[in-house]
Design a protein around this motif. Structure first.
Motif, PDB file in Angstrom:
ATOM      1  N   ALA A 256      68.717  -0.179  -6.061  1.00  0.00           N
ATOM      2  CA  ALA A 256      67.400   0.175  -5.538  1.00  0.00           C
ATOM      3  C   ALA A 256      66.662   1.030  -6.555  1.00  0.00           C
ATOM      4  N   CYS A 257      65.346   1.128  -6.360  1.00  0.00           N
ATOM      5  CA  CYS A 257      64.500   1.817  -7.330  1.00  0.00           C
ATOM      6  C   CYS A 257      63.357   2.508  -6.600  1.00  0.00           C
ATOM      7  N   SER A 258      62.974   3.693  -7.080  1.00  0.00           N
ATOM      8  CA  SER A 258      61.838   4.415  -6.512  1.00  0.00           C
ATOM      9  C   SER A 258      61.032   5.039  -7.639  1.00  0.00           C
ATOM     10  N   GLY A 259      59.800   5.421  -7.339  1.00  0.00           N
ATOM     11  CA  GLY A 259      58.945   6.038  -8.351  1.00  0.00           C
ATOM     12  C   GLY A 259      57.904   5.069  -8.872  1.00  0.00           C
ATOM     13  N   GLU A 260      57.209   5.486  -9.902  1.00  0.00           N
ATOM     14  CA  GLU A 260      56.143   4.681 -10.477  1.00  0.00           C
ATOM     15  C   GLU A 260      56.646   3.886 -11.677  1.00  0.00           C
ATOM     16  N   GLY A 261      56.209   2.642 -11.776  1.00  0.00           N
ATOM     17  CA  GLY A 261      56.536   1.827 -12.935  1.00  0.00           C
ATOM     18  C   GLY A 261      57.832   1.049 -12.780  1.00  0.00           C
ATOM     19  N   ASP A 262      57.855  -0.132 -13.413  1.00  0.00           N
ATOM     20  CA  ASP A 262      59.067  -0.949 -13.411  1.00  0.00           C
ATOM     21  C   ASP A 262      60.132  -0.308 -14.296  1.00  0.00           C
ATOM     22  N   GLN A 263      61.388  -0.657 -14.013  1.00  0.00           N
ATOM     23  CA  GLN A 263      62.498  -0.155 -14.818  1.00  0.00           C
ATOM     24  C   GLN A 263      63.387  -1.321 -15.227  1.00  0.00           C
ATOM     25  N   ARG A 264      63.910  -1.231 -16.423  1.00  0.00           N
ATOM     26  CA  ARG A 264      64.880  -2.216 -16.903  1.00  0.00           C
ATOM     27  C   ARG A 264      66.147  -1.467 -17.273  1.00  0.00           C
ATOM     28  N   ARG A 265      67.234  -1.831 -16.592  1.00  0.00           N
ATOM     29  CA  ARG A 265      68.512  -1.149 -16.802  1.00  0.00           C
ATOM     30  C   ARG A 265      69.589  -2.195 -17.055  1.00  0.00           C
ATOM     31  N   GLN A 266      70.735  -1.727 -17.506  1.00  0.00           N
ATOM     32  CA  GLN A 266      71.883  -2.595 -17.754  1.00  0.00           C
ATOM     33  C   GLN A 266      72.982  -2.233 -16.766  1.00  0.00           C
ATOM     34  N   LEU A 267      73.444  -3.218 -15.988  1.00  0.00           N
ATOM     35  CA  LEU A 267      74.489  -2.992 -15.001  1.00  0.00           C
ATOM     36  C   LEU A 267      75.830  -3.428 -15.575  1.00  0.00           C
ATOM     37  N   HIS A 268      76.802  -2.507 -15.561  1.00  0.00           N
ATOM     38  CA  HIS A 268      78.130  -2.771 -16.121  1.00  0.00           C
ATOM     39  C   HIS A 268      79.170  -2.717 -15.010  1.00  0.00           C
ATOM     40  N   ILE A 269      80.109  -3.665 -15.034  1.00  0.00           N
ATOM     41  CA  ILE A 269      81.267  -3.653 -14.152  1.00  0.00           C
ATOM     42  C   ILE A 269      82.436  -4.217 -14.948  1.00  0.00           C
ATOM     43  N   LEU A 278      63.885  -3.875 -12.250  1.00  0.00           N
ATOM     44  CA  LEU A 278      63.700  -3.247 -10.951  1.00  0.00           C
ATOM     45  C   LEU A 278      62.233  -2.939 -10.700  1.00  0.00           C
ATOM     46  N   LYS A 279      61.809  -3.165  -9.459  1.00  0.00           N
ATOM     47  CA  LYS A 279      60.458  -2.865  -9.026  1.00  0.00           C
ATOM     48  C   LYS A 279      60.486  -1.635  -8.120  1.00  0.00           C
ATOM     49  N   PRO A 280      59.486  -0.741  -8.237  1.00  0.00           N
ATOM     50  CA  PRO A 280      59.459   0.452  -7.373  1.00  0.00           C
ATOM     51  C   PRO A 280      59.427   0.083  -5.900  1.00  0.00           C
ATOM     52  N   GLY A 281      60.258   0.741  -5.106  1.00  0.00           N
ATOM     53  CA  GLY A 281      60.307   0.489  -3.676  1.00  0.00           C
ATOM     54  C   GLY A 281      61.068  -0.759  -3.295  1.00  0.00           C
ATOM     55  N   GLY A 282      61.645  -1.460  -4.246  1.00  0.00           N
ATOM     56  CA  GLY A 282      62.379  -2.690  -3.961  1.00  0.00           C
ATOM     57  C   GLY A 282      63.852  -2.549  -4.292  1.00  0.00           C
ATOM     58  N   GLU A 302      85.018   0.733 -11.945  1.00  0.00           N
ATOM     59  CA  GLU A 302      83.783   1.506 -12.053  1.00  0.00           C
ATOM     60  C   GLU A 302      82.590   0.579 -12.262  1.00  0.00           C
ATOM     61  N   ILE A 303      81.513   0.839 -11.535  1.00  0.00           N
ATOM     62  CA  ILE A 303      80.237   0.144 -11.720  1.00  0.00           C
ATOM     63  C   ILE A 303      79.230   1.198 -12.167  1.00  0.00           C
ATOM     64  N   ARG A 304      78.456   0.906 -13.193  1.00  0.00           N
ATOM     65  CA  ARG A 304      77.518   1.921 -13.683  1.00  0.00           C
ATOM     66  C   ARG A 304      76.234   1.290 -14.215  1.00  0.00           C
ATOM     67  N   LEU A 305      75.161   2.065 -14.088  1.00  0.00           N
ATOM     68  CA  LEU A 305      73.864   1.706 -14.637  1.00  0.00           C
ATOM     69  C   LEU A 305      73.647   2.472 -15.939  1.00  0.00           C
ATOM     70  N   GLU A 306      73.176   1.779 -16.947  1.00  0.00           N
ATOM     71  CA  GLU A 306      72.873   2.426 -18.214  1.00  0.00           C
ATOM     72  C   GLU A 306      71.478   2.025 -18.667  1.00  0.00           C
ATOM     73  N   PRO A 307      70.786   2.896 -19.398  1.00  0.00           N
ATOM     74  CA  PRO A 307      71.175   4.275 -19.691  1.00  0.00           C
ATOM     75  C   PRO A 307      71.014   5.156 -18.458  1.00  0.00           C
ATOM     76  N   PRO A 308      71.711   6.303 -18.399  1.00  0.00           N
ATOM     77  CA  PRO A 308      71.564   7.200 -17.244  1.00  0.00           C
ATOM     78  C   PRO A 308      70.135   7.727 -17.150  1.00  0.00           C
ATOM     79  N   ASP A 309      69.693   7.996 -15.931  1.00  0.00           N
ATOM     80  CA  ASP A 309      68.348   8.532 -15.746  1.00  0.00           C
ATOM     81  C   ASP A 309      68.421  10.015 -15.409  1.00  0.00           C
TER      82      ASP A 309
END
Length: 726
Positions: A256-269, A278-282, A302-309
Motif C-alpha cells: 500500500a502507498c500513501s502521500g503525494e506522488g507516485d512511488q517506484r520501489r523494488q520488492l524482494h523475497i 505504487l499510486k497514492p491511496g491505492g 524475509e520480504i522487503r521493499l527497497e530503497p527504505p523510506d
C-alpha cells in the motif's frame, strides 16, 4: 514573578545551620607564648580581640550567603514578566509512536522537535502552576503526576525514544481522565498534545466521551510537530498459498502507498525481486513463486521493499512458509429459511468457496446451532457465527475454550440474536476483557432520519482493511447500513473499534481472549441489515478476516497488541526462554492452565522473528513473528476542522511547534540559576580573601603589624610619661 522548577531543593536552606554552628560552637583554643614582659602588649591584645570578633561575623554572613545562593541556584528559579497570572493545571502528552521517527533530509524528526518543545514548556512553568507529563503510543506512561517540581521530568523527556507501536492518543485521554479529580477547583485545565496528529490517532467517540466526562472547561492545544506532506509505502500483508507448481511455494504480497506522488520501489523475497509502481491511496498485489524449503529452521523468509523510506520499519515483513496449510473454518448459521440464498451465512459461504477455488487452502464446515456439537468447535481454527440466536452450554464452553487456545472467532449479529443469551452467556460484566463479547448489546436501532448510512472512521492501516483502498475494490466506505445494535457509549473501548456506523455506534470491534482473536460485526452476514455482502470488496474482506483470525496458528502479531502464545508441548519443570531478533533474552510471563503452557509478551520494543525455546533446546524453538504497528503507516495529518468538531465545545486549537516556540520566546523569561552561580563564585572568592588577609592564623603579618603599631604607641606614651616625671 519568580517560579522555581525544583522547589524541593529549597529544603537545602537547612544547611544554613552548618556555618552558624561552626561560628557559635567552635572551641576557642588559646596558645600561650612566654614573653619576658607583657606589660606593653596589654592594649594590643584588647584591640586585636575586637578585630577578630568583627572578622568572624563577616565570615559568617558571607558563608551563609554562599549556602543560600547555591541552594537557590539548585531550585532553578525562573523570572517571568507580566505579573501574576491565572493558575493552570497542565497535562503535556508527548507522542512516542513509530511515525514520530519520520525523517527527511536535513530535518529533525517529529520526536526531536517535540522533545524540544516539551522541555521549553516545562522550563517556562509559572509559579503556582502544576504539570503532568505523559508519554504515549499504543499505551500511555505517566512520567510525572501533577506537580510543581518538574526537575525529574526533564531528563526523562530528553531520553524519550520512539517505539514500533502505533499511535493511540485515546489511551492518553483515559489516563488524563483518571487524573482530573486531582485538579484544583480554582485552576484552569490545559491539555497539550505534542504529536504528528495523523488520521489514525483519534477516535471521535473517545474524544467526545472525554469532553463530556470532564465536567469542567478544558483547553486543548494540539502541537503539530509532523511533516505536512508525508509519504510512505509499506507491506500491508503477505500470505502463503498452496497449490503451486511442484517444488514451488506461492506467496502473495500486498503493498500500500500513501502521500503525494507516485512511488517506484523494488520488492524482494528471497532471491527474487520485482519492481513495483505504487499510486497514492491505492494498493498493489504481487505474486511470487519461490522454491519450497524443507528445512524447518529456514521456513521463515524475509520480504522487503527497497530503497527504505522515511518509515523503514514497515518496509520489512517476515512470513512463515509452513503456515500455508488448509485453514479449517466452521460456519454456524441460524436456520431461518430453507432457501439457501436467504440464509444468514449464504454470502460468507459463497465468498469462502470463491477463495477456496482460487487458493485451495480453505476447508469449510457448515452447521446450524441445533446440530452443532463441541467436537465441531474443537476441530476448527476459525469459527464464524452468522446471526446465531444462542448456543447450548456445552457448545458455549467448547467455544470459549477453543478461542482461549488460539482459534479465531467472527460474530455477525442480526435479527435472530437472543440478546439475553449474548449479554449473560457470552459477556461477563465483571470481567468484560475475559469474555467472548467485550460489551453488552443494547436494543436494535436505526440511523437518525431512518435512512441507511455509510461506514466511517475506518482504520485502513489495520490488517483487516489494509489493501482494501484499491480504486476498484475499495468500496467498503460506501457500504450502507440500515439497522444495528446500539451499545452503552461509556462501555465502548474506542481502541478496539475498527470502523464506526455513527459516532457512538461501532461497526467492527476487535477483541482478544488469550491468544485467540475475536471480531464482532454489528451487521448481518447477508444483506438484511447492510449491502456490504453485495459490494466488490466483500470477498477480499472475507479473505482478510480469515487471515487475521487464523494468524494465531501462524504466530504472527503486531507490536500494538499483547502477545499470548500456546506452546505445543512442554515438559513439567522446563525453563522457557524467549529470545528477541538480536538473540537477547526478552522478558515474558509463563503460565500453565489445564495442562497448557501460555507465553505472554507485553510492551514489545522490537519487530522481527522471536524464538520461544523450551528447556534450552533450540531444535524445539517455536518462532514468533512480530510486526510494527501499522496504524502509523499512513502519517497524513488529520483534517483540523474535523478534529475540532469532535472536541466541541472545548477550547480547541492546532498550532505549529516552531511558531509556538517563537511565541514562547517572546515572553519575558529569564533563568536565574546562571546568575546565582556567578554570585556564589564571587562570594567564595570573597570568603577566601577574608580568610587569607584578615585571619591571624593564616596571615601572621596582621598580628605582627598590630603588635608593632601598639608597641610604638606604648613607647611614645612611656617616653611622654618619663619626660613629665622629670
Amino acid at each position: 514573578m519568580i517560579n522555581f522548577l525544583a522547589p524541593s531543593a529549597l529544603f537545602g536552606l537547612a544547611l544554613l545551620a552548618i556555618p552558624l554552628a561552626i561560628h557559635l560552637f567552635q572551641p576557642r583554643k588559646v596558645r600561650h607564648t612566654p614573653f619576658s614582659s607583657l606589660r606593653w602588649l596589654f592594649q594590643t591584645e584588647q584591640r586585636l580581640a575586637r578585630r577578630i570578633k568583627w572578622h568572624q561575623i563577616l565570615l559568617l554572613l558571607i558563608r551563609a550567603a554562599f549556602v543560600t545562593v547555591i541552594v537557590l541556584a539548585l531550585a532553578r528559579p525562573q523570572y517571568y514578566g507580566g505579573g501574576k497570572a491565572e493558575v493552570v493545571e497542565r497535562f503535556i502528552v508527548l507522542d512516542t509512536s513509530r511515525s514520530m521517527a519520520y525523517r527527511t533530509a536535513d530535518q529533525k524528526t517529529p520526536l526531536e522537535t517535540g522533545r524540544e518543545f516539551v522541555s521549553e514548556l516545562i522550563m517556562r512553568s509559572r509559579a503556582g502552576d502544576r504539570t503532568a507529563v505523559l508519554l504515549t503510543n499504543s499505551r500511555t506512561q505517566i512520567l510525572t503526576s501533577l506537580t510543581d517540581d518538574l526537575e525529574s521530568a526533564l531528563p526523562a523527556v530528553e531520553r524519550a525514544t520512539t517505539g514500533i507501536a502505533g499511535t493511540d492518543l485515546n489511551t492518553a485521554l483515559a489516563t488524563v481522565q483518571s487524573m482530573l479529580p486531582q485538579c484544583r477547583e480554582d485552576a484552569r485545565i490545559k491539555l497539550y498534545f505534542v504529536t504528528d496528529n495523523h488520521q489514525q490517532s483519534w477516535s471521535p467517540a473517545e474524544v467526545q466521551a472525554f469532553v463530556t466526562d470532564a465536567k469542567r472547561p478544558v483547553q486543548v492545544q494540539i502541537i503539530q510537530v509532523g511533516v505536512m506532506s508525508p509519504r510512505n509505502a509499506w507491506i500491508a500483508d503477505a500470505q502463503v498459498r498452496p497449490g503451486g507448481a511442484e517444488g514451488q511455494t506461492t506467496v502473495v504480497v500486498d503493498i500500500a502507498c500513501s502521500g503525494e506522488g507516485d512511488q517506484r520501489r523494488q520488492l524482494h523475497i528471497g532471491d527474487s525481486s520485482e519492481p513495483v509502481d505504487l499510486k497514492p491511496g491505492g494498493s498493489r498485489r504481487v505474486t511470487f513463486s519461490i522454491p519450497s524449503i524443507d528445512d524447518p529452521k529456514k521456513e521463515i523468509i524475509e520480504i522487503r521493499l527497497e530503497p527504505p523510506d522515511s518509515l523503514p520499519e514497515d518496509d520489512v515483513m517476515y512470513v512463515d512458509l509452513s503456515s500455508g496449510g488448509g485453514l479449517r473454518v466452521l460456519l454456524v448459521e441460524q436456520a431461518t429459511s430453507r432457501v439457501p440464498s436467504l440464509r444468514p451465512g449464504f454470502h460468507v459461504n459463497v465468498a469462502m468457496e470463491a477463495l477456496s477455488r482460487r487458493t485451495g487452502n480453505i476447508s469449510v464446515t457448515m452447521k446450524s446451532p441445533g446440530n452443532l456439537i463441541p467436537a465441531d468447535i474443537l476441530d476448527a481454527e476459525v469459527i464464524i457465527l452468522a446471526d446465531v440466536a444462542s448456543l447450548t452450554d456445552a457448545t458455549l464452553s467448547a467455544l470459549e475454550a477453543r478461542v482461549k487456545a488460539g482459534a479465531g472467532l467472527a460474530v455477525f449479529l442480526g435479527p435472530s440474536v437472543n440478546r439475553e443469551f449474548y449479554n449473560t452467556g457470552m459477556h461477563d460484566p465483571l470481567h468484560p476483557q475475559d469474555s467472548l463479547l467485550p460489551l453488552p448489546l443494547a436494543p436494535v436501532g436505526e440511523p437518525a432520519g431512518g435512512r441507511p448510512v455509510s461506514l466511517k472512521n475506518i482504520d485502513w492501516t489495520h490488517e483487516l482493511f489494509a489493501g482494501l483502498l484499491d480504486p476498484k475494490l475499495g468500496d467498503i466506505s460506501v457500504a450502507r447500513v440500515k439497522r444495528f445494535y446500539t451499545f452503552n457509549a461509556n462501555a465502548i473501548n474506542a481502541s478496539q473499534v475498527l470502523a464506526w456506523i455513527e459516532d457512538d455506534v461501532p461497526a467492527v470491534i476487535e477483541h482478544a481472549l488469550g491468544p485467540g482473536r475475536i471480531l464482532i460485526f454489528n451487521m448481518t452476514a447477508n444483506d438484511t441489515w447492510s449491502d456490504l455482502p453485495r459490494r466488490n470488496s466483500f470477498i477480499p474482506l472475507i479473505d482478510r478476516i480469515l487471515t487475521f483470525l487464523g494468524s494465531a496458528r501462524a504466530r504472527q502479531f503486531t507490536a500494538d497488541e499483547t502477545v499470548v502464545v500456546v506452546l505445543p508441548s512442554v515438559n513439567e519443570g522446563e525453563a522457557i526462554v524467549v529470545e528477541g531478533p538480536d538473540g537477547t533474552p526478552v522478558q515474558s510471563t509463563i503460565n500453565t492452565v489445564n495442562g497448557r503452557t501460555f507465553v505472554r509478551l507485553d510492551n514489545i520494543s522490537q519487530a522481527g522473528v522471536f524464538h520461544i525455546i523450551p528447556g534450552g533446546d533450540t531444535s524445539r524453538a517455536v518462532p514468533l513473528i512480530i510486526r510494527p504497528g501499522l496504524s502509523d503507516s499512513i502519517p497524513t495529518p488529520i483534517d483540523t476542522e474535523l478534529l475540532g468538531s469532535w472536541w466541541a465545545p472545548a477550547d480547541f486549537s492546532v498550532v505549529n511547534a516552531d511558531r509556538e516556540l517563537e511565541q514562547l520566546s517572546k515572553t519575558t523569561h529569564l533563568a536565574l540559576s546562571p546568575w546565582l552561580i556567578c554570585l556564589a563564585c564571587l562570594l567564595f572568592l570573597a570568603e577566601m580573601y577574608l580568610v587569607h588577609r584578615l585571619c591571624p592564623r593564616l596571615n601572621p603579618a596582621v598580628t605582627t603589624m598590630l603588635v608593632s603599631h601598639e608597641s610604638n604607641q606604648s613607647s611614645e606614651t612611656l617616653h611622654r610619661t618619663v619626660n613629665h616625671s622629670s
